[in-house]
Write a protein that holds these residues in place. Sequence first.
Motif, PDB file in Angstrom:
ATOM      1  N   ARG A   1       0.645  -1.292   0.064  1.00 23.60           N
ATOM      2  CA  ARG A   1      -0.057  -0.146   0.007  1.00 23.60           C
ATOM      3  C   ARG A   1       0.641   1.191  -0.091  1.00 23.60           C
ATOM      4  NH1 ARG A   1      -5.672  -0.107   0.085  1.00 23.60           N
ATOM      5  NH2 ARG A   1      -6.380  -2.415  -0.085  1.00 23.60           N
ATOM      6  N   LYS A   2       2.332   0.910   0.088  1.00 18.62           N
ATOM      7  CA  LYS A   2       2.991   2.366   0.084  1.00 18.62           C
ATOM      8  C   LYS A   2       3.327   2.791  -1.268  1.00 18.62           C
ATOM      9  CE  LYS A   2       5.966   1.118   3.226  1.00 18.62           C
ATOM     10  NZ  LYS A   2       7.243   0.672   3.799  1.00 18.62           N
ATOM     11  N   THR A   3       2.881   2.087  -2.278  1.00 17.28           N
ATOM     12  CA  THR A   3       3.001   2.329  -3.631  1.00 17.28           C
ATOM     13  C   THR A   3       1.851   2.379  -4.537  1.00 17.28           C
ATOM     14  OG1 THR A   3       5.151   0.886  -3.631  1.00 17.28           O
ATOM     15  CG2 THR A   3       4.209   1.287  -5.560  1.00 17.28           C
ATOM     16  N   GLN A   4       1.722   3.481  -5.068  1.00 14.61           N
ATOM     17  CA  GLN A   4       0.480   3.627  -6.001  1.00 14.61           C
ATOM     18  C   GLN A   4       0.491   2.823  -7.220  1.00 14.61           C
ATOM     19  OE1 GLN A   4      -0.477   7.747  -6.892  1.00 14.61           O
ATOM     20  NE2 GLN A   4      -2.620   7.198  -7.530  1.00 14.61           N
ATOM     21  N   VAL A   5      -0.283   2.061  -7.527  1.00 18.90           N
ATOM     22  CA  VAL A   5       0.011   1.072  -8.691  1.00 18.90           C
ATOM     23  C   VAL A   5      -1.273   1.675  -9.666  1.00 18.90           C
ATOM     24  CG1 VAL A   5      -0.332  -1.116  -9.853  1.00 18.90           C
ATOM     25  CG2 VAL A   5       0.705  -0.816  -7.421  1.00 18.90           C
ATOM     26  N   ILE A   6      -0.750   1.991 -11.026  1.00 18.12           N
ATOM     27  CA  ILE A   6      -1.388   2.383 -12.042  1.00 18.12           C
ATOM     28  C   ILE A   6      -1.622   1.533 -13.060  1.00 18.12           C
ATOM     29  CG2 ILE A   6      -2.319   4.454 -13.603  1.00 18.12           C
ATOM     30  CD1 ILE A   6      -0.645   6.001 -11.084  1.00 18.12           C
ATOM     31  N   VAL A   7      -2.607   1.221 -13.738  1.00 22.23           N
ATOM     32  CA  VAL A   7      -2.696   0.177 -14.965  1.00 22.23           C
ATOM     33  C   VAL A   7      -3.301   1.155 -16.264  1.00 22.23           C
ATOM     34  CG1 VAL A   7      -3.395  -1.915 -16.160  1.00 22.23           C
ATOM     35  CG2 VAL A   7      -2.881  -1.711 -13.649  1.00 22.23           C
ATOM     36  N   CYS A   8      -2.329   1.130 -17.233  1.00 24.04           N
ATOM     37  CA  CYS A   8      -2.991   1.791 -18.412  1.00 24.04           C
ATOM     38  C   CYS A   8      -3.265   0.707 -19.516  1.00 24.04           C
ATOM     39  CB  CYS A   8      -1.813   2.779 -18.987  1.00 24.04           C
ATOM     40  SG  CYS A   8      -1.464   3.935 -17.479  1.00 24.04           S
ATOM     41  N   PRO A   9      -4.523   0.149 -19.582  1.00 24.77           N
ATOM     42  CA  PRO A   9      -4.925  -0.658 -20.579  1.00 24.77           C
ATOM     43  C   PRO A   9      -5.228   0.180 -21.835  1.00 24.77           C
ATOM     44  CG  PRO A   9      -6.640  -0.657 -19.075  1.00 24.77           C
ATOM     45  CD  PRO A   9      -5.564   0.551 -18.581  1.00 24.77           C
TER      46      PRO A   9
END
Length: 253
Positions: free
Chosen positions: A35-43
Amino acid sequence: MNTKLVIANWKMNPQTLREAKRIAGGIKTVASKNRKTQVIVCPSFLHLITLSSVGHKPISYGAQNVFCEKDGSHTGETSLSMLKDAGVSHIILGHSERRAKGETSEDVQKKISLVLKEKLIPILCIGEAERDMEGEYLSVIKNEIKDALKDVSQANVKKIVIAYEPVWAIGKTGEEAITGRDLHEMTLYIRKVLSDLYNQRTAFSVPVLYGGSVTGNNAKDIFSEGEVQGFLVGRASLDAKEFGKIISIVNKA
Ligand code: PEP
């Protein structure tokens, strides 16, 4: 600038929605434990709608591009309002694969202003095609930053993410990625350019990511030496296990 970021650029992959859902589900599991890392997925745009409506929290969704006009008759294009409506928070802009297909600095500049106006986050991609002994590649980087940020105020530049993606390192093997030491030199240079354009404090408040053949094997060294706030990942982000390794490394660091 406390948030660490790991962004998946799925490009024109995977080929089915079913597979996209499977990978996103796997990434969600890892993201929930880091949770300390923001994860962003660009499909792809086509998969984005379904994936973002399913949710997969704590993953956020991003787009790989947007059209430079707000609205109007533009066959085949996608507007920022449509992306916003689809739940997108970040937009990748100026990726080298788009620049190679004719996207100009003016287009990137226009898109950044549009995205900032709508209060979404631009991920500005910069990167030289090759490294020469004379250091010309540094001018490439400087010009890409200056051109893209031409209309961006000091207050707004803090809302941008910069992804340094040397073209020579994209889509290669993990061994061909940049070394942590070379990356550190580049992140210092990027901050110097930002500092000259704005000021030092502002320069250090812009997250800088690295992209180019990041894998679960090289992420640790690149991250610890490179002075980046995270990664923009292509190929390895299509494998939830491999991408999960990268997320955990960044999160632990
Ligand atoms: C990219 O194209 O944004 C990228 C980082 O690709 P890869 O990780 O496959 O080199």
